[in-house]
Design an enzyme around this catalytic site. Sequence first.
Site, PDB file in Angstrom:
ATOM      1  CB  SER A 137     -31.083   7.074  29.649  1.00 24.09           C
ATOM      2  OG  SER A 137     -31.244   6.076  30.636  1.00 24.09           O
ATOM      3  CE1 TYR A 150     -28.473   3.396  26.401  1.00 24.45           C
ATOM      4  CE2 TYR A 150     -29.101   3.241  28.724  1.00 24.45           C
ATOM      5  CZ  TYR A 150     -29.373   3.661  27.429  1.00 24.45           C
ATOM      6  OH  TYR A 150     -30.539   4.340  27.161  1.00 24.45           O
TER       7      TYR A 150
END
Length: 250
Positions: A137, A150
């Site tokens: 990501s 995250y």
Amino acid sequence: MTTSNDRPVAVVTGASSGIGAATARQLANQGFHVVLGARRTELTEKIAAEIDGTALPLDVTDRDSVRGFVDYTAELGARLLVNNAGGAKGLAPVADADEEQWRWMWETNVIGTLRLTKGLLPALVESGDGHIITVTSVAALEPYDNGAGYTGAKHAQAMLHRTLRGELLGQPIRLTEIAPGLVETEFSLVRFDGDAAKADQVYAGLTPLTARDVAEVIGFAASRPPHVNLDTIVLKPRDQASASRAHRRQ
């Protein structure tokens, strides 16, 4: 279960929806026999029937589940592994961090990727033209407020993948990291425990990427000649400049 019928075998984790499901379809269109791994087998079985693939139960946080999945796919002769299983939980500052949410994110994104990669490495090398594609990501490239759980997990997952690039140098295996920005899938719905209103706000006022956009890039990387290694591919919507900066129309 079907057999590969001499098609090269691609393994896709987190394949029940979103990027994983789109990737399974993309790779099947490119001539792969796709093994789809996910917990929601009722969904992967439908996709497998559609693309003449194989659906197997897989919970990347469960060691025994991974072992059974790896044993089958290694015997089938995996050539491509797409580490796609992962996700986020919550959006709280570090001061209010929920340890269970952090634990789930690390188990899913980091340890899950480790288990699948470690388990399938011998088969991928044995294939003579192995390829590991890990979906990280933009959160693996930079921090953003309230996202430390995250971003921390994605940074760790990326470091696992990037370290392999050197450790496997000289082996017949390629490594590609795909780092997407905003993609409209179930990602935000999971992050906010099914709160659709909160999830919709993540994509409000802009045009996000679709799962198919990402899958097409994965397919492109997988289709390069064996001597071509696309190390890192970052893709974001035109409306997004960074993990914390985007243009939103009124």
